[in-house]
Motif scaffolding. Structure first.
Motif, PDB file in Angstrom:
ATOM      1  N   PHE A  90       0.830  -1.210   0.000  1.00 42.55           N
ATOM      2  CA  PHE A  90       0.000   0.000   0.000  1.00 42.55           C
ATOM      3  C   PHE A  90       0.865   1.261   0.000  1.00 42.55           C
ATOM      4  O   PHE A  90       0.477   2.298   0.530  1.00 42.55           O
ATOM      5  CB  PHE A  90      -0.931  -0.018   1.219  1.00 42.55           C
ATOM      6  N   LEU A  91       2.050   1.140  -0.632  1.00 45.15           N
ATOM      7  CA  LEU A  91       2.987   2.262  -0.653  1.00 45.15           C
ATOM      8  C   LEU A  91       2.387   3.497  -1.328  1.00 45.15           C
ATOM      9  O   LEU A  91       2.646   4.626  -0.905  1.00 45.15           O
ATOM     10  CB  LEU A  91       4.276   1.850  -1.358  1.00 45.15           C
ATOM     11  N   ALA A  92       1.575   3.288  -2.368  1.00 37.96           N
ATOM     12  CA  ALA A  92       0.964   4.436  -3.045  1.00 37.96           C
ATOM     13  C   ALA A  92       0.074   5.217  -2.080  1.00 37.96           C
ATOM     14  O   ALA A  92       0.062   6.458  -2.085  1.00 37.96           O
ATOM     15  CB  ALA A  92       0.165   3.970  -4.255  1.00 37.96           C
ATOM     16  N   ASN A  93      -0.698   4.515  -1.243  1.00 37.23           N
ATOM     17  CA  ASN A  93      -1.526   5.191  -0.239  1.00 37.23           C
ATOM     18  C   ASN A  93      -0.654   5.898   0.791  1.00 37.23           C
ATOM     19  O   ASN A  93      -0.973   7.010   1.248  1.00 37.23           O
ATOM     20  CB  ASN A  93      -2.441   4.189   0.453  1.00 37.23           C
ATOM     21  N   THR A  94       0.447   5.256   1.175  1.00 33.59           N
ATOM     22  CA  THR A  94       1.378   5.881   2.123  1.00 33.59           C
ATOM     23  C   THR A  94       1.884   7.208   1.590  1.00 33.59           C
ATOM     24  O   THR A  94       1.891   8.229   2.295  1.00 33.59           O
ATOM     25  CB  THR A  94       2.562   4.944   2.387  1.00 33.59           C
ATOM     26  N   LEU A  95       2.320   7.208   0.326  1.00 33.41           N
ATOM     27  CA  LEU A  95       2.859   8.432  -0.262  1.00 33.41           C
ATOM     28  C   LEU A  95       1.798   9.509  -0.399  1.00 33.41           C
ATOM     29  O   LEU A  95       2.105  10.703  -0.300  1.00 33.41           O
ATOM     30  CB  LEU A  95       3.490   8.114  -1.612  1.00 33.41           C
ATOM     31  N   ALA A  96       0.541   9.108  -0.623  1.00 32.94           N
ATOM     32  CA  ALA A  96      -0.545  10.094  -0.688  1.00 32.94           C
ATOM     33  C   ALA A  96      -0.731  10.777   0.661  1.00 32.94           C
ATOM     34  O   ALA A  96      -1.052  11.972   0.728  1.00 32.94           O
ATOM     35  CB  ALA A  96      -1.839   9.423  -1.124  1.00 32.94           C
ATOM     36  N   GLY A  97      -0.523  10.027   1.757  1.00 27.62           N
ATOM     37  CA  GLY A  97      -0.655  10.626   3.079  1.00 27.62           C
ATOM     38  C   GLY A  97       0.507  11.516   3.447  1.00 27.62           C
ATOM     39  O   GLY A  97       0.339  12.569   4.066  1.00 27.62           O
ATOM     40  N   LEU A  98       1.727  11.104   3.048  1.00 25.22           N
ATOM     41  CA  LEU A  98       2.913  11.882   3.381  1.00 25.22           C
ATOM     42  C   LEU A  98       3.088  13.088   2.475  1.00 25.22           C
ATOM     43  O   LEU A  98       3.631  14.121   2.889  1.00 25.22           O
ATOM     44  CB  LEU A  98       4.161  10.999   3.279  1.00 25.22           C
ATOM     45  N   GLY A  99       2.649  12.980   1.224  1.00 23.90           N
ATOM     46  CA  GLY A  99       2.957  13.987   0.223  1.00 23.90           C
ATOM     47  C   GLY A  99       2.395  15.359   0.492  1.00 23.90           C
ATOM     48  O   GLY A  99       2.960  16.359   0.041  1.00 23.90           O
ATOM     49  N   ALA A 100       1.289  15.445   1.216  1.00 22.27           N
ATOM     50  CA  ALA A 100       0.674  16.747   1.453  1.00 22.27           C
ATOM     51  C   ALA A 100       0.745  17.158   2.922  1.00 22.27           C
ATOM     52  O   ALA A 100       0.064  18.098   3.340  1.00 22.27           O
ATOM     53  CB  ALA A 100      -0.792  16.708   1.005  1.00 22.27           C
ATOM     54  N   THR A 101       1.562  16.462   3.717  1.00 22.09           N
ATOM     55  CA  THR A 101       1.605  16.703   5.158  1.00 22.09           C
ATOM     56  C   THR A 101       2.991  17.181   5.566  1.00 22.09           C
ATOM     57  O   THR A 101       3.989  16.547   5.225  1.00 22.09           O
ATOM     58  CB  THR A 101       1.247  15.417   5.932  1.00 22.09           C
ATOM     59  N   PRO A 102       3.088  18.294   6.294  1.00 24.16           N
ATOM     60  CA  PRO A 102       4.398  18.905   6.549  1.00 24.16           C
ATOM     61  C   PRO A 102       5.171  18.346   7.742  1.00 24.16           C
ATOM     62  O   PRO A 102       6.342  18.662   7.907  1.00 24.16           O
ATOM     63  CB  PRO A 102       4.042  20.374   6.792  1.00 24.16           C
ATOM     64  N   VAL A 103       4.526  17.544   8.622  1.00 21.97           N
ATOM     65  CA  VAL A 103       5.161  17.054   9.840  1.00 21.97           C
ATOM     66  C   VAL A 103       4.930  15.552   9.944  1.00 21.97           C
ATOM     67  O   VAL A 103       3.845  15.067   9.595  1.00 21.97           O
ATOM     68  CB  VAL A 103       4.598  17.759  11.091  1.00 21.97           C
ATOM     69  N   VAL A 104       5.928  14.806  10.447  1.00 16.75           N
ATOM     70  CA  VAL A 104       5.833  13.353  10.516  1.00 16.75           C
ATOM     71  C   VAL A 104       6.186  12.857  11.916  1.00 16.75           C
ATOM     72  O   VAL A 104       7.145  13.340  12.538  1.00 16.75           O
ATOM     73  CB  VAL A 104       6.765  12.692   9.488  1.00 16.75           C
ATOM     74  N   CYS A 105       5.410  11.897  12.386  1.00 14.97           N
ATOM     75  CA  CYS A 105       5.744  11.124  13.573  1.00 14.97           C
ATOM     76  C   CYS A 105       6.223   9.751  13.082  1.00 14.97           C
ATOM     77  O   CYS A 105       5.410   8.943  12.609  1.00 14.97           O
ATOM     78  CB  CYS A 105       4.531  10.988  14.493  1.00 14.97           C
ATOM     79  N   PHE A 106       7.524   9.519  13.164  1.00 11.99           N
ATOM     80  CA  PHE A 106       8.105   8.286  12.640  1.00 11.99           C
ATOM     81  C   PHE A 106       8.119   7.239  13.750  1.00 11.99           C
ATOM     82  O   PHE A 106       8.717   7.448  14.807  1.00 11.99           O
ATOM     83  CB  PHE A 106       9.523   8.532  12.125  1.00 11.99           C
ATOM     84  N   TRP A 128      14.400  -1.451  13.495  1.00  8.16           N
ATOM     85  CA  TRP A 128      14.285  -0.952  12.111  1.00  8.16           C
ATOM     86  C   TRP A 128      14.012  -2.112  11.160  1.00  8.16           C
ATOM     87  O   TRP A 128      14.666  -3.146  11.222  1.00  8.16           O
ATOM     88  CB  TRP A 128      15.583  -0.252  11.733  1.00  8.16           C
ATOM     89  N   GLN A 129      13.019  -1.901  10.245  1.00  9.32           N
ATOM     90  CA  GLN A 129      12.622  -2.955   9.327  1.00  9.32           C
ATOM     91  C   GLN A 129      12.589  -2.421   7.888  1.00  9.32           C
ATOM     92  O   GLN A 129      12.857  -1.234   7.645  1.00  9.32           O
ATOM     93  CB  GLN A 129      11.247  -3.516   9.715  1.00  9.32           C
ATOM     94  N   ALA A 130      12.218  -3.333   6.959  1.00 12.40           N
ATOM     95  CA  ALA A 130      12.283  -2.991   5.526  1.00 12.40           C
ATOM     96  C   ALA A 130      11.434  -1.776   5.186  1.00 12.40           C
ATOM     97  O   ALA A 130      11.897  -0.843   4.506  1.00 12.40           O
ATOM     98  CB  ALA A 130      11.852  -4.188   4.687  1.00 12.40           C
ATOM     99  N   PRO A 158       7.289   1.412 -11.382  1.00 12.77           N
ATOM    100  CA  PRO A 158       5.903   0.971 -11.629  1.00 12.77           C
ATOM    101  C   PRO A 158       5.751  -0.541 -11.555  1.00 12.77           C
ATOM    102  O   PRO A 158       4.644  -1.047 -11.360  1.00 12.77           O
ATOM    103  CB  PRO A 158       5.614   1.477 -13.040  1.00 12.77           C
ATOM    104  N   GLY A 159       6.845  -1.303 -11.690  1.00 14.18           N
ATOM    105  CA  GLY A 159       6.751  -2.752 -11.682  1.00 14.18           C
ATOM    106  C   GLY A 159       6.818  -3.354 -10.300  1.00 14.18           C
ATOM    107  O   GLY A 159       6.715  -4.577 -10.137  1.00 14.18           O
ATOM    108  N   GLY A 160       7.013  -2.553  -9.288  1.00 10.70           N
ATOM    109  CA  GLY A 160       7.116  -3.062  -7.933  1.00 10.70           C
ATOM    110  C   GLY A 160       6.718  -2.001  -6.933  1.00 10.70           C
ATOM    111  O   GLY A 160       6.112  -0.992  -7.271  1.00 10.70           O
ATOM    112  N   HIS A 161       7.072  -2.257  -5.669  1.00  9.90           N
ATOM    113  CA  HIS A 161       6.733  -1.317  -4.611  1.00  9.90           C
ATOM    114  C   HIS A 161       8.024  -0.735  -4.052  1.00  9.90           C
ATOM    115  O   HIS A 161       8.313  -0.833  -2.866  1.00  9.90           O
ATOM    116  CB  HIS A 161       5.929  -2.034  -3.520  1.00  9.90           C
TER     117      HIS A 161
END
Length: 607
Positions: A76-92, A100-102, A341-344
């Motif tokens: 669901f990386l595309a959905n992840t990027l949609a959430g991060l792309g328009a948001t200025p602050v991140v809680c990692f 730490w994982q993949a 486009p061929g993978g995630h």
């Protein structure tokens, strides 16, 4: 959506989560907010975030903060990027018991590509591995060293026991307090992340408003759909509360009037009308990842909440051109994520250097473009952009993001009627026009001059409004839609000798206008006389009467000596001429306002 409005809270911010799947992002938000961020039944049943989730709370300072919860799973990386792309602050988020994982690395790469500079690190599930919390936090700092979160505060927390939640809220409050003030008066660009229908209300879209202000009744342009259209805000909410207006930074829900649900989707943008460019081609610089020369030609470009198939033409390892089928509102400095486009897999990040790049048609254009782009910075070189275009409207520069926060005009740039013109281009226009005027006069001394239409075509002017300034600054003049040298000499080519003969005759008797036969004998037709008049050599009156330009002043000297008022016959006798000459001359004096006609037979000099 409810129609009862309450005031906007004094401070509002938006934070996205990031981190590996099943590291407790959604669980942490439940503990912080008391809300369920997973919107879908399947997500709650499986305990797996699939799509974007939303929740909010009030921090100890009274600041309201909204959260965008992103999926951690690779699928669901595309959905992840949609959430991060328009948001200025991140809680990692990193789990203490797994470290730490993949997908932690995938999300780190996304943060680096997007250039996100603000956030904090939360080591979750501390109750499962309390002894590992400190090493995991240190590991996370090392992994995030190449991102904007390299100096971010870190908190160890357990959503199950509540340990560290108070510290997390305080740390988050501190991060948000240090953010730069958002621009409430800036142009709006709201990337849509959800679109749905509410019975009785119609289409509702949501997104993160990072700049600008929206209000009920505002009109916005919808970009990114097959056909752009204008929409009106029927109502708006923030954090479940109706508002009359909303400023940045906020999670907003807009009820749109007159647009079907299926027309607007995630990845579309609502923008201030006529304030943004709409582009399908970008020249970019690689910011993270491998060389562009090693990237696939076909890839997916993520920006805002949009994911768009794009074709890459690399110019060199760091610069290239992206072409895509949708028109998007992108400007100088925008950050992009490039995905295989061929993978995630995230290939890397890029930054927009030109949202309105030049066409590449000649052999070697790509190499030359690489050199040009390598000398550009993400802040934009306004003078260079004006030089490349020659002339460009200020409004277009503003849409491209080149005039933001600039108060001075760069050296070598002229501003003419809303156009920014490069100095060298302007000089070339003047020289070319002067050359054309001089060449025409040398070839045909009797010509009226270069027509305005021909001049605009010759100079390839982008707008006719620029021509007047070019004419003036080139030392030329225009009359009757034609351009000629100012104060042009009276050399009339083959007609010069005849005009001189005419001048000599009228110099002796200024009101003894030659007859038509005389003019024909001298081969002075209407064309030659018109040229002589333009050169200031003769004055043509009606009925074919030709005099010198000094004749009106000489006539006034004689008429002023007459008893006022005077008759036409008295004027004729005073001037020593005929009615054929006297009447057109008197009418000319009337038109100048030097004499006034009182009745059919009398005039007077205007004192």
């Amino acid at each position: 959506m409810s129609t009862t409005a309450s005031p906007l809270p004094p401070v509002s911010r938006v934070v996205a989560t990031a981190g590996h799947v099943d590291h407790g992002k959604s669980t942490l938000l439940r503990a912080l907010t008391g809300m369920e961020p997973d919107r879908w039944e399947e997500e709650q049943r499986r305990g797996l975030t699939i799509d974007l989730g939303f929740a909010w709370t009030t921090l100890p300072s009274g600041r309201q903060v909204a959260f965008v919860d992103v999926p951690g799973h690779q699928r669901f990386l595309a959905n992840t990027l949609a959430g991060l792309g328009a948001t200025p602050v991140v809680c990692f988020v990193v789990a203490a018991d797994e470290g730490w994982q993949a997908q932690s690395s995938d999300h780190r790469d996304a943060l680096a590509a997007l250039g996100i500079q603000h956030g904090l690190i939360a080591v979750t599930r501390a109750d499962r591995a309390p002894d590992r919390a400190a090493p995991v936090l240190a590991q996370a700092r090392d992994e995030l060293a190449g991102t904007g979160l390299r100096d971010a505060p870190g908190v160890v927390v357990s959503a199950v026991t509540g340990t560290g939640l108070t510290e997390l809220r305080e740390a988050l409050d501190g991060v948000l307090a240090r953010l730069p003030a958002p621009e409430a008066t800036a142009r709006v660009r709201l990337w849509v992340d959800r679109s749905f229908t509410i019975t009785g209300a119609g289409t509702v879209v949501t997104g993160t408003l990072t700049a600008g202000t929206v209000a009920r009744g505002d009109r916005l342009d919808l970009l990114g759909a097959e056909q752009g259209q204008s929409v009106v805000i029927r109502g708006l909410q923030c954090l479940g509360e109706p508002r009359p207006a909303l400023g940045p930074v906020a999670r907003v829900a807009l009820n749109l009037r007159g647009v079907p649900r299926e027309v607007v989707q995630r990845g579309h943008a609502l923008v201030t009308p006529d304030a943004w460019p709409s582009t399908g081609t970008l020249d970019v610089r690689r910011t993270t990842g491998g060389p562009l020369t090693e990237a696939p030609a076909q890839l997916v470009m993520h920006v805002g909440t949009a994911a768009v198939p794009a074709r890459l033409r690399p110019f060199d390892a760091d610069h290239g051109r992206l072409t895509f089928g949708r028109q998007l509102p992108l400007v100088l400095g925008d950050r992009l994520v490039l995905r295989d486009p061929g993978g995630h897999r995230i290939l890397g990040g890029a930054q927009v250097l030109d949202a309105d790049p030049p066409a590449l048609r000649r052999r070697g254009d790509g190499t030359r473009r690489a050199v040009a782009l390598s000398g550009m910075d993400a802040a934009g070189d306004l003078a260079a952009e004006v030089a490349r275009r020659g002339a460009v409207r200020a409004s277009h520069l503003r849409r491209l993001g080149l005039l933001a926060s600039r108060g001075t005009t760069p050296a070598g740039v002229r501003i003419l009627d809303g156009w920014w013109v490069h100095g060298a281009t302007y000089e070339a226009w003047q020289q070319r026009l002067r050359g054309a005027v001089e060449e025409l006069h040398a070839r045909d001394p009797l010509a009226e001059g270069v027509s305005r239409g021909a001049a605009r075509d010759l100079l390839a002017l982008p707008d006719a409004s620029l021509l007047d300034a070019v004419i003036r600054d080139a030392g030329l003049e225009q009359q009757g839609g034609h351009i000629r040298a100012a104060g042009a000499p009276g050399d009339l080519g083959a007609a010069e000798a005849a005009v001189r003969k005419l001048e000599q005759r009228l110099g002796v008797n200024p009101f003894h206008a030659p007859e038509a036969d005389d003019l024909a004998a001298w081969r002075l037709s209407a064309r030659e006389l018109a040229a002589a008049e333009r050169a200031g050599r003769v004055l043509r009156l009606r009925d074919g009467v030709v005099l010198l330009p000094t004749a009106p002043a000489l006539a006034m000297r004689e008429l002023a000596r007459l008893e006022q008022p005077f008759t036409t016959s008295q004027a004729r006798q005073a001037l020593g001429t005929t009615r054929r000459v006297a009447i057109p001359l008197l009418e000319h004096l009337d038109a100048r306002g030097w004499t006034r006609r009182l009745d059919a037979g009398h005039r007077e000099v205007v004192r």
